[in-house]
Scaffold this active site. Structure first.
Site, short mmCIF file in Angstrom:
data_model
loop_
_atom_site.label_atom_id
_atom_site.label_comp_id
_atom_site.label_asym_id
_atom_site.label_seq_id
_atom_site.Cartn_x
_atom_site.Cartn_y
_atom_site.Cartn_z
N ASP A 233 0.52 -1.11 -0.17
CA ASP A 233 0.18 0.64 0.09
C ASP A 233 0.35 1.66 -0.05
O ASP A 233 2.48 0.96 -0.22
CB ASP A 233 -1.05 -0.15 1.46
CG ASP A 233 -2.62 1.13 0.96
OD1 ASP A 233 -3.20 0.49 1.45
OD2 ASP A 233 -2.40 1.55 -0.01
C1 GLC Z 1 -4.09 4.08 -0.16
C2 GLC Z 1 -5.41 2.95 0.29
C3 GLC Z 1 -5.08 2.04 -0.97
C4 GLC Z 1 -5.24 3.04 -2.24
C5 GLC Z 1 -4.12 3.19 -2.94
C6 GLC Z 1 -3.48 3.59 -3.81
O1 GLC Z 1 -3.50 4.82 0.75
O2 GLC Z 1 -5.26 2.18 1.23
O3 GLC Z 1 -6.32 0.82 -1.21
O4 GLC Z 1 -5.30 1.39 -3.02
O5 GLC Z 1 -3.53 4.28 -1.36
O6 GLC Z 1 -4.52 5.20 -4.32
#
Ligand code: GLC
Length: 743
Positions: A289
């Site tokens: 993440d």
């Molecule tokens: C965010 C979220 C995740 C998302 C990623 C990209 O922090 O936790 O669910 O897919 O970043 O946007």
């Protein structure tokens, strides 16, 4: 030099040895492996590290950091994937940089959070899940993929499959709620919807099961907070939807921000390699993440980012989202022997393999089709489906004296509340490229549904989230002039989703005051609740005549809500998550343990509160219809079964009302005694049945010993002989039941 490599690449493509031909029908994995290895052999270490690096573009912001010179990074061959970029022209330009301006011309993957629609926005995932209609949910993901790929994307960071039992946690809005079985079913539906049958079909995109793992178990429902659960709870509650996603063929996984019992998921080899790859056989690639590698320093799990990178890649993380840790330190870690070249090569292979499967080597511009972008987005069909999906997500929680459905010929209506004529909130959080200005408001939907002769009085009454009370009086005046009041209240879209947790779950601002004032007029009030989570609204639930939980219904919100209010659609949704009476009850979910002193209102010394009833405001699986359904004649095919038998569970369901309607028949099981304690109920099946007034059907479920299996005292996944109870009904509390024995 560059021309030479491109020439080699070109020749090899022609020869087809590692030829970038996308996997044609019948292409074997072995053929792809040969081509992957051929590309790998040409790559420098820097280029390999580039394939393990994912950066955001500046088209959208979904995290705490941005990257200024990502285009320079692309041209330098230091990036393997870009997210938050869409639109054929923009994607084509970035892809051109990668394909034409880098030494090897390896194409980029473009990812985005296409969670509940791309341009046509469907209900938030919790709302979609309230339909309990896996075919509809799968089709919603299919349409999302068609629209997203029409704008250049081929990777979605969805489905979010985190089980959530704490509605203070804002991300409960993004998943399928509190139940494992429903969560597994929705995970499969969404993966198959996004990925279709072939990933090199330009209308399919690779999905991403997230956030691995147990992100929803954050203490106190506070986002990113500590998770400390037993191995048994991890395996019985939080992992099954991820395993279901693997079995459905999901192509990627995303690690979660949280730790589990002291080990951050992004550095957890047990999760990422032992379980995900060795036990489950996952073949795709793992992305972190947003900067979750870097965050292992803040966790206190790594002394610096370089060590965090070593922990991550050695645990099984293939791609670094936005952290630039591999980008900055992996070469040095390899030189120091902290990370092996074999580990890096395996991670690169996984990424290259996906790019072959997506058809990107064969045609890097496969997803850059202007005609598709013009013709396949927000089509009439997509919008019609969005309306149907939204109607099927709306849960009827109360309908006193059958006040609903309202007549379209009603003489006068007061439509009141801060969300009645609001457009932005309707598409909820994580609405990607959704254009909220195209959403249909509740007020517009009501205007579109009633007769021209109906007098509609509108009053906002108050704001969503401040203490302005000055225009409650106007709302009260309007209410007094109407036959019925439709009160539209709830949350703003930003009050749920990521980094959006609430310590109190009542109506925000002064909305409860507005509701009380309007109800005090004595006019019958029908409440439409818009929210990203269950809200604690016991007073409102007690006083309103009717109550609809509509979540955030998406682009076609107004028409969908009006279809339900005026009887165009008989509501059929069921709660995927428990509505607590108060925050103090949390966590409260249907499949809790019995404890040694189960609640007994007549015995002080039992598990209960002094100041609130022990039961929820509305239970898991609950949802009313404009008709009524009667369950009868529950039959089991045997009183005893052994481990190889199948138990057939039959029940009759009759429509005893005057409207045709759909009922979701739910099957629960309880294992009365185990080598470890077992929940008081577990959902093991559900079946949607449509019945005309007076019609009766028999529904049959099958149960096997495997359906009764759990992690026993030795952590062995097995069923145990003993007494069981089967429950069948229209929600988790009101069921017929019968016992049987597993020998
Ligand atoms: C965010 C979220 C995740 C998302 C990623 C990209 O922090 O936790 O669910 O897919 O970043 O946007």
């Amino acid at each position: 030099m560059r021309k030479l490599y491109i020439a080699i690449l070109f020749l090899v493509v022609i020869s087809g040895t590692f030829g970038c031909k996308g996997p044609k029908n019948g292409d074997t994995d072995a053929a792809i492996e040969r081509r992957v290895d051929s590309v790998l052999k040409l790559m420098t270490l820097e280029e390999k590290i580039g394939q393990l690096t994912l950066f955001t573009s500046d088209y959208d912001v979904t995290g705490p950091t941005m990257r200024e010179n990502y285009k320079e990074d692309i041209k330098a061959g230091k990036v393997g994937a870009i997210f938050n970029a869409y639109g054929v022209d923009y994607v084509r330009e970035l892809q051109r940089m990668a394909v034409e301006e880098t030494r090897l011309g390896i194409p980029l993957i473009f990812g985005y959070d296409v969670i509940h629609g791309h341009r046509t926005i469907f209900p938030i995932s919790l709302g979609e899940s309230a339909s309990w209609d896996t075919a509809m949910v799968r089709k919603a993901a299919r349409i999302a993929a068609i629209e997203a790929t029409a704008e250049g994307l081929q990777w979605t960071f969805a489905p979010m499959v985190d089980i959530a039992r704490d509605p203070r946690w804002g991300r409960i809005s993004e998943g399928a709620g509190e139940d494992v079985f429903l969560g597994q079913c929705m995970a499969v539906a969404r993966v198959k919807g996004f990925q279709g049958n072939r990933l090199d079909d330009p209308r399919t995109m690779v999905a991403c099961a997230k956030h691995y793992a147990a992100y929803g178990a954050a203490q106190a429902g506070r986002d990113y907070h500590t998770v400390d659960i037993s191995e048994r709870t991890l395996r019985e509650v939080y992992l099954p939807p991820f395993k279901a996603a693997v079995d459905a063929g999901v192509g990627t996984f995303m690690t979660s921000f949280n730790e589990i019992a002291g080990v951050p998921s992004t550095g957890n080899r047990y999760l990422l390699t032992d379980i995900l790859r060795k036990e489950w056989g996952f073949q795709g690639f793992v992305v972190t993440d947003y900067t979750s590698i870097n965050e292992m320093v803040a966790h206190g799990f790594a002394k610096d980012e370089k060590e965090a990178g070593e922990l991550a890649i050695n645990a099984g993380v293939d791609m670094d989202m936005q952290g630039a840790v591999y980008y900055n330190y992996l070469k040095k870690s390899i030189e120091e022997g902290k990370v092996s070249m074999a580990t890096v090569d395996e991670a690169v292979r996984r990424v290259l393999r996906m790019k072959f499967k997506l058809g990107l080597f064969d045609n890097p511009y496969l997803y850059c089709n202007k005609q598709r972008e013009q013709n396949e987005i927000m089509t009439t069909e997509h919008l019609a489906f969005a309306r149907d999906m939204a109607r099927k997500s709306i849960v009827l929680l109360k309908n006193e004296a059958q006040i609903l459905p309202l007549s379209k010929e009603i003489k006068s209506l007061a439509v009141i509340g801060p969300l009645a004529d609001n457009r932005r909130e309707l598409i909820g959080s994580w609405s990607a490229a959704g254009d909220w200005s195209k959403a249909v408001t509740i007020l517009e939907g009501i205007y579109g549904a009633v007769s021209p002769a109906t007098k509609i009085l509108y009053a906002r009454g108050c704001n969503i989230n401040d203490d302005t009370v000055s225009f409650i009086s106007d709302a009260v005046n309007k209410a007094r002039q109407a036959e019925v009041v439709i009160l539209v209240v709830g949350e703003a879209h930003w009050m749920s989703g990521e980094a959006a947790c609430r310590s109190e779950l009542g109506l925000p601002g002064v909305q409860q005051q507005l509701a009380d004032a309007v109800i005090a007029t004595g006019k019958p009030v029908v409440t439409v609740l818009l929210s990203g989570r269950p809200l604690t609204i016991p007073q409102l639930a007690q006083k309103t005549r009717a109550l609809l939980a509509a979540w955030f219904p998406g682009t076609m919100a107004g028409h969908a809500v009006a279809d339900v209010l005026f009887g165009e659609y008989n509501p059929s949704a069921k709660l995927p998550v428990t509505f607590p009476r108060s925050v103090g009850q949390i966590p409260i979910y249907y499949n809790m343990k019995n404890t040694g002193r189960p609640m007994d209102p007549n015995n002080k010394y039992t598990s209960k509160y002094l100041d609130v009833p022990n039961d929820p405001l509305f239970p898991f699986g609950y949802g009313l219809s404009y008709t009524t359904f009667e369950y009868s004649d529950l039959q089991l095919s045997a009183e005893k079964i052994n481990a190889s038998d199948t138990l057939y569970v039959k029940v009759k369901v009759k429509n005893t009302g005057k409207y045709s309607g759909e009922e979701t028949v739910q099957l629960y099981v309880r294992d009365l005694v185990g080598s470890v304690t077992r929940p008081v109920k577990e959902l093991k099946g559900f079946y949607k049945v449509f019945l005309q007034p007076g019609e009766e059907k028999q529904v049959t479920f099958k149960l096997t010993a495997n359906d009764l299996a759990f992690y026993d005292i030795h952590m062995k996944f097995t069923s145990e002989p003993g007494d069981f109870i089967v429950f069948v009904g229209g929600d988790s509390q009101h069921c017929l039941q019968k016992g049987f024995v597993l020998e």
